[in-house]
Design a protein around this motif. Structure first.
Motif, PDB file in Angstrom:
ATOM      1  N   GLY A 198      -3.011  10.330  -2.143  1.00  0.00           N
ATOM      2  CA  GLY A 198      -3.716  11.586  -1.922  1.00  0.00           C
ATOM      3  C   GLY A 198      -3.424  12.640  -2.983  1.00  0.00           C
ATOM      4  O   GLY A 198      -2.990  12.340  -4.110  1.00  0.00           O
ATOM      5  N   THR A 199      -3.651  13.894  -2.597  1.00  0.00           N
ATOM      6  CA  THR A 199      -3.511  15.007  -3.537  1.00  0.00           C
ATOM      7  C   THR A 199      -2.682  16.157  -2.956  1.00  0.00           C
ATOM      8  O   THR A 199      -2.271  17.045  -3.687  1.00  0.00           O
ATOM      9  CB  THR A 199      -4.909  15.583  -3.895  1.00  0.00           C
ATOM     10  N   TRP A 200      -2.471  16.133  -1.660  1.00  0.00           N
ATOM     11  CA  TRP A 200      -1.931  17.315  -0.969  1.00  0.00           C
ATOM     12  C   TRP A 200      -0.584  17.755  -1.523  1.00  0.00           C
ATOM     13  O   TRP A 200      -0.300  18.957  -1.596  1.00  0.00           O
ATOM     14  CB  TRP A 200      -1.817  17.013   0.532  1.00  0.00           C
TER      15      TRP A 200
ATOM     16  N   VAL B 267       0.881  -1.172   0.000  1.00  0.00           N
ATOM     17  CA  VAL B 267       0.000   0.000   0.000  1.00  0.00           C
ATOM     18  C   VAL B 267       0.914   1.214   0.000  1.00  0.00           C
ATOM     19  O   VAL B 267       1.784   1.337   0.878  1.00  0.00           O
ATOM     20  CB  VAL B 267      -0.913   0.028   1.253  1.00  0.00           C
ATOM     21  N   ILE B 268       0.734   2.107  -0.961  1.00  0.00           N
ATOM     22  CA  ILE B 268       1.588   3.297  -1.047  1.00  0.00           C
ATOM     23  C   ILE B 268       0.822   4.471  -0.452  1.00  0.00           C
ATOM     24  O   ILE B 268      -0.206   4.892  -0.991  1.00  0.00           O
ATOM     25  CB  ILE B 268       1.991   3.594  -2.505  1.00  0.00           C
ATOM     26  N   GLY B 269       1.300   5.003   0.667  1.00  0.00           N
ATOM     27  CA  GLY B 269       0.638   6.120   1.338  1.00  0.00           C
ATOM     28  C   GLY B 269       0.021   5.662   2.643  1.00  0.00           C
ATOM     29  O   GLY B 269      -0.733   4.687   2.675  1.00  0.00           O
ATOM     30  N   GLY B 270       0.350   6.380   3.716  1.00  0.00           N
ATOM     31  CA  GLY B 270      -0.171   6.017   5.045  1.00  0.00           C
ATOM     32  C   GLY B 270      -1.039   7.102   5.631  1.00  0.00           C
ATOM     33  O   GLY B 270      -1.048   7.329   6.838  1.00  0.00           O
ATOM     34  N   GLY B 271      -1.806   7.812   4.764  1.00  0.00           N
ATOM     35  CA  GLY B 271      -2.842   8.726   5.261  1.00  0.00           C
ATOM     36  C   GLY B 271      -4.109   7.915   5.529  1.00  0.00           C
ATOM     37  O   GLY B 271      -4.078   6.681   5.599  1.00  0.00           O
TER      38      GLY B 271
ATOM     39  N   LEU C 100       3.715   1.740   2.927  1.00  0.00           N
ATOM     40  CA  LEU C 100       4.904   2.601   2.832  1.00  0.00           C
ATOM     41  C   LEU C 100       4.438   4.056   2.793  1.00  0.00           C
ATOM     42  O   LEU C 100       3.632   4.431   1.940  1.00  0.00           O
ATOM     43  CB  LEU C 100       5.697   2.270   1.563  1.00  0.00           C
ATOM     44  N   ASP C 101       4.943   4.863   3.702  1.00  0.00           N
ATOM     45  CA  ASP C 101       4.483   6.255   3.781  1.00  0.00           C
ATOM     46  C   ASP C 101       5.676   7.202   3.778  1.00  0.00           C
ATOM     47  O   ASP C 101       6.630   7.013   4.555  1.00  0.00           O
ATOM     48  CB  ASP C 101       3.659   6.450   5.063  1.00  0.00           C
ATOM     49  N   ALA C 102       5.608   8.233   2.959  1.00  0.00           N
ATOM     50  CA  ALA C 102       6.725   9.160   2.814  1.00  0.00           C
ATOM     51  C   ALA C 102       6.908  10.084   4.013  1.00  0.00           C
ATOM     52  O   ALA C 102       7.978  10.659   4.208  1.00  0.00           O
ATOM     53  CB  ALA C 102       6.530   9.993   1.548  1.00  0.00           C
TER      54      ALA C 102
HETATM   55  C1  LIG Z   1      -8.678  21.827   2.837  1.00  0.00           C
HETATM   56  C2  LIG Z   1      -9.294  20.477   2.941  1.00  0.00           C
HETATM   57  C3  LIG Z   1     -10.322  20.224   3.855  1.00  0.00           C
HETATM   58  C4  LIG Z   1     -10.881  18.952   3.959  1.00  0.00           C
HETATM   59  N1  LIG Z   1     -11.885  18.745   4.863  1.00  0.00           N
HETATM   60  C5  LIG Z   1     -12.402  17.498   4.992  1.00  0.00           C
HETATM   61  C6  LIG Z   1     -13.405  17.214   5.975  1.00  0.00           C
HETATM   62  O1  LIG Z   1     -13.864  18.103   6.696  1.00  0.00           O
HETATM   63  N2  LIG Z   1     -13.870  15.941   6.094  1.00  0.00           N
HETATM   64  C7  LIG Z   1     -13.391  14.932   5.302  1.00  0.00           C
HETATM   65  O2  LIG Z   1     -13.807  13.780   5.464  1.00  0.00           O
HETATM   66  N3  LIG Z   1     -12.476  15.181   4.342  1.00  0.00           N
HETATM   67  C8  LIG Z   1     -11.976  16.422   4.171  1.00  0.00           C
HETATM   68  N4  LIG Z   1     -11.006  16.665   3.215  1.00  0.00           N
HETATM   69  C9  LIG Z   1     -10.678  15.621   2.241  1.00  0.00           C
HETATM   70  C10 LIG Z   1      -9.764  14.449   2.669  1.00  0.00           C
HETATM   71  O3  LIG Z   1     -10.227  13.893   3.874  1.00  0.00           O
HETATM   72  C11 LIG Z   1      -8.291  14.755   2.742  1.00  0.00           C
HETATM   73  O4  LIG Z   1      -7.842  15.294   1.526  1.00  0.00           O
HETATM   74  C12 LIG Z   1      -7.440  13.519   3.108  1.00  0.00           C
HETATM   75  O5  LIG Z   1      -6.221  13.989   3.592  1.00  0.00           O
HETATM   76  C13 LIG Z   1      -7.164  12.502   1.986  1.00  0.00           C
HETATM   77  O6  LIG Z   1      -6.551  11.354   2.580  1.00  0.00           O
HETATM   78  P1  LIG Z   1      -5.576  10.393   1.774  1.00  0.00           P
HETATM   79  O7  LIG Z   1      -5.118   9.337   2.721  1.00  0.00           O
HETATM   80  O8  LIG Z   1      -6.234   9.954   0.524  1.00  0.00           O
HETATM   81  O9  LIG Z   1      -4.361  11.343   1.357  1.00  0.00           O
HETATM   82  P2  LIG Z   1      -3.280  12.045   2.305  1.00  0.00           P
HETATM   83  O10 LIG Z   1      -3.849  12.407   3.614  1.00  0.00           O
HETATM   84  O11 LIG Z   1      -2.668  13.109   1.473  1.00  0.00           O
HETATM   85  O12 LIG Z   1      -2.216  10.879   2.556  1.00  0.00           O
HETATM   86  C14 LIG Z   1      -1.399  10.395   1.532  1.00  0.00           C
HETATM   87  C15 LIG Z   1      -0.101   9.898   2.157  1.00  0.00           C
HETATM   88  O13 LIG Z   1       0.676   9.328   1.115  1.00  0.00           O
HETATM   89  C16 LIG Z   1       1.994   9.787   1.232  1.00  0.00           C
HETATM   90  N5  LIG Z   1       2.647   9.723  -0.079  1.00  0.00           N
HETATM   91  C17 LIG Z   1       2.441  10.496  -1.168  1.00  0.00           C
HETATM   92  N6  LIG Z   1       3.263  10.121  -2.177  1.00  0.00           N
HETATM   93  C18 LIG Z   1       3.974   9.077  -1.708  1.00  0.00           C
HETATM   94  C19 LIG Z   1       5.002   8.246  -2.285  1.00  0.00           C
HETATM   95  N7  LIG Z   1       5.433   8.421  -3.537  1.00  0.00           N
HETATM   96  N8  LIG Z   1       5.551   7.273  -1.512  1.00  0.00           N
HETATM   97  C20 LIG Z   1       5.115   7.065  -0.247  1.00  0.00           C
HETATM   98  N9  LIG Z   1       4.162   7.827   0.342  1.00  0.00           N
HETATM   99  C21 LIG Z   1       3.605   8.818  -0.385  1.00  0.00           C
HETATM  100  C22 LIG Z   1       1.849  11.207   1.739  1.00  0.00           C
HETATM  101  O14 LIG Z   1       3.064  11.660   2.304  1.00  0.00           O
HETATM  102  C23 LIG Z   1       0.721  11.032   2.751  1.00  0.00           C
HETATM  103  O15 LIG Z   1       1.214  10.647   4.015  1.00  0.00           O
HETATM  104  C24 LIG Z   1     -10.438  17.918   3.117  1.00  0.00           C
HETATM  105  C25 LIG Z   1      -9.408  18.176   2.193  1.00  0.00           C
HETATM  106  C26 LIG Z   1      -8.848  19.439   2.096  1.00  0.00           C
HETATM  107  C27 LIG Z   1      -7.760  19.697   1.087  1.00  0.00           C
END
Ligand SMILES: Cc1cc2nc3c(=O)[nH]c(=O)nc-3n(C[C@H](O)[C@H](O)[C@H](O)COP(=O)(O)OP(=O)(O)OC[C@H]3O[C@@H](n4cnc5c(N)ncnc54)[C@H](O)[C@@H]3O)c2cc1C
Length: 353
Positions: free
Chosen positions: A130-132, A9-13, A33-35
């Motif tokens: 994710g997208t951040w 799994v790539i990403g630990g969000g 694996l999380d960056a």
């Molecule tokens: C401003 C804002 C407000 C939001 N408010 C809400 C809300 O109120 N309620 C709600 O439910 N959702 C909300 N969201 C939406 C959503 O919950 C978040 O965007 C959430 O962080 C997405 O989770 P994720 O695990 O998909 O991605 P992320 O949290 O971005 O996690 C991805 C992980 O993958 C890692 N990664 C990336 N590339 C690599 C790589 N190449 N190798 C290894 N690791 C990598 C990153 O470092 C990160 O740790 C909001 C989003 C935004 C932008």
């Protein structure tokens, strides 16, 4: 050839954790694996005043309700980080940090996941990056000429950094409205949006948005007309700080400017304003560059999927990026279902001879 693990799994969000929960329940062999060096995914980088747009109970990953935050109906980002930290410990998810995945490559029957800590051979991959880390900025003429500060939502922290300054906030979505509300009291604020901002009625919060997304998913599953989901409700959730600034008359939007000058911005009618800083609340794009070696990109930069599974390679699933990987999959409460489907699909794939 022997894999190092069945699934990477790539990403630990939150998305990677939801995947981990379901993979563990199915008894599968996997690693996450999380960056980032510490838990919490993107929530670690939110601006100081960011609050969820749903109460805690409606912001939960599978298996464990998010506890309420004392004194807050809508928890803040730090509370989400605490919840995610506790979640991964409670379910003893096998997470390696910090490990950055550089690329996913074909390797015979297997996939080779190249990282800054060496390669992993796996039979399947779930990408949940994710997208951040991929902020989007629209092309506006003269952007490079502008000598003031420019930053994206991803870099914004607090109104303290802009006290007394002339600030333009660009964007009519939730981030734009929340950051404009944050800045409305201590700066000379101009909020610009491409169209008139649409505030949801005050009694609607993320719960209703999730219900709308669920109704849409059901309609699509049953072959009925697309209800339009969240978009059908309008745009901006009137969370308390947005409501207060709006009711105080501080959230009046102007049209988008048409170009930059050296010291500010200029509108199509020739009107100009000098500004100190422009804050782009213009969204994010999915972080997919690590998948480029597989050559699966389709139109709009997305990888075509059926649910979370890549159309062109059943060993690859994409989780949490937005509606194209499952309705509401980019939310805390919405990612659970697509995570479960991805885990089940991979379990079935691994059982095949
Ligand atoms: C401003 C804002 C407000 C939001 N408010 C809400 C809300 O109120 N309620 C709600 O439910 N959702 C909300 N969201 C939406 C959503 O919950 C978040 O965007 C959430 O962080 C997405 O989770 P994720 O695990 O998909 O991605 P992320 O949290 O971005 O996690 C991805 C992980 O993958 C890692 N990664 C990336 N590339 C690599 C790589 N190449 N190798 C290894 N690791 C990598 C990153 O470092 C990160 O740790 C909001 C989003 C935004 C932008």
């Amino acid at each position: 050839m022997t894999p190092d693990t069945d699934i990477v799994v790539i990403g630990g969000g939150q998305s990677g954790l939801a995947a981990g929960y379901h993979l563990r329940r199915l008894g599968l062999d996997f690693v996450i694996l999380d960056a980032q060096p510490t838990p919490g995914g993107a929530w670690q980088h939110a601006w100081d005043s960011l609050h969820l747009f749903s109460p805690a109970a409606y912001s939960s990953l599978p298996g464990r309700l998010m506890p309420a935050q004392p004194g807050q109906t809508y928890p803040d980002a730090a509370h989400v980080v605490t919840y995610l930290t506790d979640y991964e410990q409670r379910y003893e998810l096998p997470i390696r940090r910090p490990v950055r995945v550089q690329g996913v490559h074909e390797h015979g029957q297997l996939l080779r996941v190249a990282t800054d800590e060496g390669p992993w051979l796996a039979r399947a991959v779930i990408s949940a990056t994710g997208t951040w880390s991929r902020p989007f900025l629209p092309a506006v003429p003269g952007r490079d000429r502008f000598t003031g500060a420019q930053l994206h939502t991803a870099e914004y922290r607090s109104p303290k950094d802009f006290a007394g300054q002339r600030v333009v906030v660009v964007g009519g979505g939730n981030s734009g409205a929340q950051i404009a509300a944050d800045l409305a009291y201590d700066t000379d604020l101009t909020w610009v949006t491409q169209r008139e901002p649409m505030f949801l009625s005050d009694d609607i919060d993320g719960r209703a948005l999730f219900d709308a997304a669920t109704a849409r998913r059901r309609a699509l599953d049953e072959g009925r007309t697309d209800t339009g989901g969240v978009a059908s409700l309008g745009d901006i959730v009137a969370v308390p700080p947005v409501r207060e600034a709006r009711d105080a008359g501080l959230l009046k939007a102007s049209p988008m400017f048409s170009r930059f000058t050296e010291t500010g911005v200029e509108w199509a009618d020739g009107q100009e304003a000098d500004v100190d800083a422009v804050i782009w609340c213009t969204g994010f794009r999915p972080v997919l560059s690590h998948l480029s070696p597989l050559g699966l990109r389709g139109s709009r930069g997305h990888i075509p999927t059926a649910g979370t599974r890549a159309d062109a390679d059943p060993r690859l699933h994409l989780l949490g990026y937005g509606d194209w990987t499952g309705p509401a999959s980019a939310t805390l409460i919405g990612v659970g279902r697509p995570a479960r489907e991805a885990a089940r699909d991979i379990a079935a794939l691994l059982q095949r001879p």
